[in-house]
Design a protein around this motif. Structure first.
Motif, PDB file in Angstrom:
ATOM      1  N   ARG A 287      51.254  25.653  26.097  1.00  0.00           N
ATOM      2  CA  ARG A 287      49.896  25.220  26.464  1.00  0.00           C
ATOM      3  C   ARG A 287      49.377  26.002  27.658  1.00  0.00           C
ATOM      4  N   GLU A 288      50.227  26.218  28.659  1.00  0.00           N
ATOM      5  CA  GLU A 288      49.796  26.967  29.842  1.00  0.00           C
ATOM      6  C   GLU A 288      49.591  28.441  29.519  1.00  0.00           C
ATOM      7  N   GLU A 289      50.472  28.999  28.705  1.00  0.00           N
ATOM      8  CA  GLU A 289      50.315  30.401  28.283  1.00  0.00           C
ATOM      9  C   GLU A 289      48.993  30.586  27.562  1.00  0.00           C
ATOM     10  N   ALA A 290      48.653  29.614  26.712  1.00  0.00           N
ATOM     11  CA  ALA A 290      47.396  29.684  25.972  1.00  0.00           C
ATOM     12  C   ALA A 290      46.195  29.656  26.917  1.00  0.00           C
ATOM     13  N   GLN A 291      46.209  28.748  27.876  1.00  0.00           N
ATOM     14  CA  GLN A 291      45.093  28.655  28.825  1.00  0.00           C
ATOM     15  C   GLN A 291      44.916  29.956  29.594  1.00  0.00           C
ATOM     16  N   ASP A 292      46.017  30.543  30.026  1.00  0.00           N
ATOM     17  CA  ASP A 292      45.957  31.801  30.774  1.00  0.00           C
ATOM     18  C   ASP A 292      45.404  32.927  29.917  1.00  0.00           C
ATOM     19  N   TRP A 293      45.840  32.985  28.654  1.00  0.00           N
ATOM     20  CA  TRP A 293      45.364  34.052  27.762  1.00  0.00           C
ATOM     21  C   TRP A 293      43.859  33.919  27.526  1.00  0.00           C
TER      22      TRP A 293
ATOM     23  N   ARG B  62      40.048  21.395  28.971  1.00  0.00           N
ATOM     24  CA  ARG B  62      40.375  22.364  30.026  1.00  0.00           C
ATOM     25  C   ARG B  62      39.791  23.738  29.696  1.00  0.00           C
ATOM     26  N   LEU B  63      39.936  24.132  28.442  1.00  0.00           N
ATOM     27  CA  LEU B  63      39.454  25.446  28.016  1.00  0.00           C
ATOM     28  C   LEU B  63      37.938  25.544  28.182  1.00  0.00           C
TER      29      LEU B  63
END
Length: 289
Positions: free
Chosen positions: A82-88, A134-135
């Protein structure tokens, strides 16, 4: 309305030089080219500037589409993913802003194609709502709208109908998160195309078109007049992007499951002509102003 087409209509692989298709769709009478998001965070400054200039020079609006990879699932049960996705996505939004792209649509709430062996709709839904909230906050900084594409049951388990799309968007509660409908998927899941569009109403932020056989609009049995009437009723005046897939081969054919040559041996010139006629047909059937 602004009418567009997805670049992969002409491609067998997802990687492409989008500038070529900007110029092509401008010649064919389109307003919009929808490009794939996957490579954009790795674009160099020069590549970004060249694509932006090409779009500006040809008078073409760009929109973006994305079928997220497993590691870009904002609703994953794995917090690291989930965090990797938000960063990407944050890196992606920076590039979209530089390209003057203000809309990205797809199964952004999950990943594609889904492995249904681990599907848990209630829990996946809950995490996806939180992830998209969040996104959306990140995207809002760049005036970017997120289209929650409603997919058929064979490609996703979270959003399959317009009713579910509306419920999801309302739960997220962010004004830059919209419902995105697609006539190919609607043909499988909806009782009534018109009723589905009317249910989305003012929450409809992007609309994909294509026939039940994945050909360009006008070469199948989708009820275009019913769709046009419904779009008029909700006063939809946004982007309408056709997403046909007619060629076998490559990663595109494998991912979309094109197991026969739907184009019937069409060369690029024939594909171009079919697209040109399709956008004329689409304007005639769907424009209400």
């Amino acid at each position: 309305m602004k009418h567009g087409i997805y670049y992969a209509y002409w491609e067998e692989e997802w990687a492409a030089d989008y500038r070529r298709y900007v110029e092509k769709v401008a010649r064919l009478g389109f307003d919009v080219l929808e490009i794939g998001s996957a490579p954009l965070p790795e674009y160099s400054r020069q590549e970004i500037q060249e694509l932006k200039k090409c779009a500006d020079d040809n008078g073409i609006m760009l929109t973006a589409g994305y079928g997220p990879t497993y590691n870009h699932n904002v609703g994953s049960s794995d917090s690291k993913i989930r965090e990797e996705a938000q960063d990407w996505y944050k890196r992606l939004f920076e590039v979209l802003a530089e390209l003057d792209i203000h809309l990205i649509g797809g199964a952004l709430y999950s990943y594609w194609p889904v492995d249904f062996a681990d599907a848990d709709k209630p829990e996946d839904w809950k995490r996806s709502v939180e992830g998209i909230r969040r996104l959306a906050a990140s995207a809002k900084q760049y005036d970017i709208n997120l289209g929650m594409e409603v997919l058929n049951r064979f490609e996703s388990h979270i959003l399959n109908t317009a009713e579910e799309g509306v419920q999801f968007v309302e739960e997220v509660g962010m004004d830059n998160v919209k419902v995105m409908l697609d006539t190919f998927h609607m043909n499988i899941e909806e009782v009534s195309m018109g009723a589905a569009i009317r249910r989305a109403g003012k929450l409809l932020g992007h609309f994909h078109t294509g026939e039940c056989n994945r050909m360009v609009p006008g070469k199948g049995r989708i009820p275009w007049r019913e769709i046009g009437d419904a779009l008029r009723d909700i006063e939809y005046d946004g982007t309408v992007v056709m997403e046909p897939f007619v060629r076998m081969g490559g990663q595109v054919g494998a991912d979309i499951k094109v197991w026969r040559d739907i184009s019937r041996g069409a060369d690029e010139a024939r594909l171009d002509e079919d697209a040109r006629r399709a956008v004329e047909f689409q304007r005639y059937m769907l424009e209400w102003k």
